[in-house]
Design an enzyme around this catalytic site. Structure first.
Site, PDB file in Angstrom:
ATOM      1  N   SER A   1       0.872  -1.175   0.000  1.00 63.39           N
ATOM      2  CA  SER A   1       0.000   0.000   0.000  1.00 63.39           C
ATOM      3  C   SER A   1       0.904   1.219   0.000  1.00 63.39           C
ATOM      4  O   SER A   1       2.121   1.106   0.006  1.00 63.39           O
ATOM      5  CB  SER A   1      -0.848   0.000   1.258  1.00 63.39           C
ATOM      6  OG  SER A   1      -0.028   0.182   2.385  1.00 63.39           O
ATOM      7  N   LYS A   2       0.311   2.366   0.018  1.00 65.31           N
ATOM      8  CA  LYS A   2       1.125   3.573  -0.035  1.00 65.31           C
ATOM      9  C   LYS A   2       2.068   3.676   1.155  1.00 65.31           C
ATOM     10  O   LYS A   2       3.114   4.302   1.079  1.00 65.31           O
ATOM     11  CB  LYS A   2       0.224   4.793  -0.114  1.00 65.31           C
ATOM     12  CG  LYS A   2      -0.271   4.981  -1.535  1.00 65.31           C
ATOM     13  CD  LYS A   2      -1.402   5.960  -1.666  1.00 65.31           C
ATOM     14  CE  LYS A   2      -1.961   5.906  -3.075  1.00 65.31           C
ATOM     15  NZ  LYS A   2      -3.328   5.455  -3.123  1.00 65.31           N
ATOM     16  N   ARG A   3       1.679   3.024   2.252  1.00 62.06           N
ATOM     17  CA  ARG A   3       2.541   3.061   3.419  1.00 62.06           C
ATOM     18  C   ARG A   3       3.674   2.047   3.334  1.00 62.06           C
ATOM     19  O   ARG A   3       4.626   2.092   4.090  1.00 62.06           O
ATOM     20  CB  ARG A   3       1.738   2.720   4.674  1.00 62.06           C
ATOM     21  CG  ARG A   3       0.850   3.836   5.104  1.00 62.06           C
ATOM     22  CD  ARG A   3      -0.106   3.374   6.147  1.00 62.06           C
ATOM     23  NE  ARG A   3      -0.832   4.544   6.640  1.00 62.06           N
ATOM     24  CZ  ARG A   3      -0.640   5.062   7.836  1.00 62.06           C
ATOM     25  NH1 ARG A   3       0.202   4.509   8.655  1.00 62.06           N
ATOM     26  NH2 ARG A   3      -1.293   6.116   8.215  1.00 62.06           N
ATOM     27  N   HIS A   4       3.501   1.110   2.429  1.00 61.31           N
ATOM     28  CA  HIS A   4       4.487   0.034   2.371  1.00 61.31           C
ATOM     29  C   HIS A   4       5.295   0.011   1.093  1.00 61.31           C
ATOM     30  O   HIS A   4       5.552  -1.041   0.523  1.00 61.31           O
ATOM     31  CB  HIS A   4       3.786  -1.314   2.558  1.00 61.31           C
ATOM     32  CG  HIS A   4       3.270  -1.496   3.945  1.00 61.31           C
ATOM     33  ND1 HIS A   4       1.935  -1.439   4.244  1.00 61.31           N
ATOM     34  CD2 HIS A   4       3.903  -1.701   5.104  1.00 61.31           C
ATOM     35  CE1 HIS A   4       1.770  -1.610   5.540  1.00 61.31           C
ATOM     36  NE2 HIS A   4       2.942  -1.766   6.094  1.00 61.31           N
TER      37      HIS A   4
END
Length: 472
Positions: A240-243
């Site tokens: 995801s955008k965090r990962h």
RNA sequence: GACCCCAUCGUCUAGAGGCCUAGGACUCCAGCCUUUCACGCUGGCAACACGGGUUCGAAUCCCGUUGGGGUCGCCA
């Protein structure tokens, strides 16, 4: 029939790493077979599609050098054609109007979930008489999916997979406002564009069943599907955008090379025996669907960096200097001058093996352009150096017969012997004085490149600095 | 929850019944090289998720369990 593949991103954001890999695989497959690789922008979601996203995606593809054949096709522009296909299907009895309201559908899903059933549309308008239609409600057009039997997808990666048709509901083909949905548009466009092989993310796998049903209902032949496993983050969670699901531009900014990026992405989910560093030519020659793995892969920045290092070192100096210029400029706060470039070129051979990315390379080259304040280790080294011996070394340098690395080394070695020290006792403080660091390219080479005046000046400054700031 | 997919070193993977006391790459550790740090070279740690089968023989085939993932939108 020659091979035609396509990359079909929706312009709702940047080109992320998963999309880049999908594009790469499609590109490679088409090039391998001497076919065509098409680009289609799936912009039927008018709410979320943006011009900026389109630009970012095209930019990303260009940066990766994944060139597409012909002009990019914008799906929204083909809306009338899509609607026409839906209406033709409805005329054949393959689709119908559905008047269920969004609230009604939500309630249907909630109830199904509560009862442990699959959350599907129940087909309540499937066989109702048009006369029962509520007035003032704009209907959607739904596909009249087969209810008995099963649908089989012969997937290039996943193999033969079958799903009971009872599991698939009647999907919406045309929205209440008459615009086509993705499910309809892909089928029509892939057909009209003569796409023979659809290679896309595994998240589309269930769509393959619905789309296959649609192809059959319309009377078209489905393309060959290959669903590639998704890329996960380093922690195993969905990317995801965090990962780390960053846009390819972020990787460019981190100093990765297109070739390194492509090579890494290629090996993420695809393999060819023990091959690791694979040139584009080899990739095109070797790429095939059989080589694609069936399980998801995790994104590993360390390996990306390692692969990138190979390409960084293989790059010719002149080209590398070009690529490096913006990174250096960003660090020194000004554009590089011709003189700077000369220094860089002279040092590149020794800098290259010490970096894996352009960012690391720029960092390593910094001392060439600016006098860097010594870091903690270097400052300590300077403070601890014997002032008398350092002075002797400065003298030796000043009196050196010439100013090339070899001559300087001979001079300092002789000096070290004269003062009863190992070479390192003099060379390390020298390195700290010249580069502000305890790690750098060979120090005499550094002195040679910096030149006599600059070397002596940095030495003076360092001695003064060390005297003013005693050991901590 | 329903349906579907997946499962080899920490990570990417090789392996398509005997070639496997499981190979390569990244990471990590040690040594060599060396004026430092790297590069390079040498060596090392480290895996077939578990349980049943099938077979003379299974990492490879089948079933189950467990664990991950995906999909269930008038998004794509």
């Amino acid at each position: 029939m020659s091979v035609v593949t396509r990359f079909a991103p929706s312009p709702t954001g940047f080109l992320h790493i998963g999309g880049a890999r999908t594009a790469l695989f499609n590109w490679l497959f088409a090039r391998h077979h001497g076919g065509r690789f098409l680009l289609r922008i799936e912009d039927t979601d008018r709410e979320r599609s943006t011009e900026a996203a389109v630009a970012a995606i095209l930019d990303g593809l260009r940066w990766l050098a994944l060139d597409w054949d012909g002009e990019a096709i914008f799906q929204f522009a083909r809306m009338d054609r899509h609607a026409a296909v839906a209406h033709a299907l409805m005329a054949k009895g393959g689709a119908y109007r559905c008047y269920a309201s969004p609230a009604e559908l939500q309630e249907m899903r909630n109830k199904a979930k509560a009862e442990g059933r699959s959350m599907r549309y129940d087909g309540r308008w499937r066989d109702r008489d048009p006369s029962e239609a509520p007035s003032g409600v704009q209907p959607v057009i739904r596909f009249k999916a087969p209810r008995a039997g099963e649908t089989v997808v012969r997937d290039g990666v996943q193999g033969e997979v079958r799903v009971a048709n009872a599991e698939l509901d009647d999907m919406v083909l045309l929205r209440a406002d008459g615009t086509p949905t993705y499910m309809l548009s892909v089928v029509v466009d892939d057909h009209d564009m003569d796409v023979t092989h659809v290679i896309r993310g595994d998240d589309h796998f269930t769509n393959a069943f619905r789309q296959t049903q649609l192809y059959v209902a319309i009377g078209w032949t489905p393309p060959h599907f290959s669903h590639i496993p998704l890329i996960h983050g380093a922690d195993g969670a969905k990317l995801s955008k965090r990962h780390g699901a960053l846009g390819v531009d972020a990787y460019r900014d981190m100093g990765f090379l297109p070739a390194g990026m492509r090579n890494y992405l290629l090996r993420l989910g695809w393999s060819h025996g023990d091959a690791e560093v694979i040139s584009t030519e080899e990739a095109i020659a070797w790429f095939d669907i059989d080589g694609i793995g069936r399980s998801p892969a995790r994104f590993d920045m360390e390996k990306l960096a390692s692969v990138n290092a190979h390409y960084l070192r293989a790059l010719e100096d002149d080209r590398l200097a070009d690529l490096l210029a913006p990174f250096v400029a960003a660090r020194i706060g000004r554009a590089m001058t011709a003189e700077d470039r000369g220094l860089l070129l002279a040092a590149l051979a020794d800098l290259k093996p010490r970096a894996r990315t352009l960012v690391e390379l720029a960092e390593g080259a910094l001392f060439l352009f600016v006098r860097r304040a010594p870091d903690a280790k270097a400052a300590r080294l300077l403070a601890e150096a014997d002032p008398a011996k350092t002075a002797r070394m400065v003298e030796a340098l000043r009196d050196a017969a010439g100013w090339d690395a070899h001559t300087l080394e001979v001079a300092v070695r002789a000096c070290a012997e004269a003062v009863g020290e190992k070479l390192g006792a003099l060379a390390q403080p020298l390195r700290a004085a010249l580069t502000g660091s305890t790690a750098s390219p060979p120090v005499f080479k550094v002195a040679e490149i910096l030149g006599r005046a600059e070397t002596l000046a940095r030495l003076d400054a360092a001695i003064e600095g060390a005297g003013r700031r005693p050991e901590v």
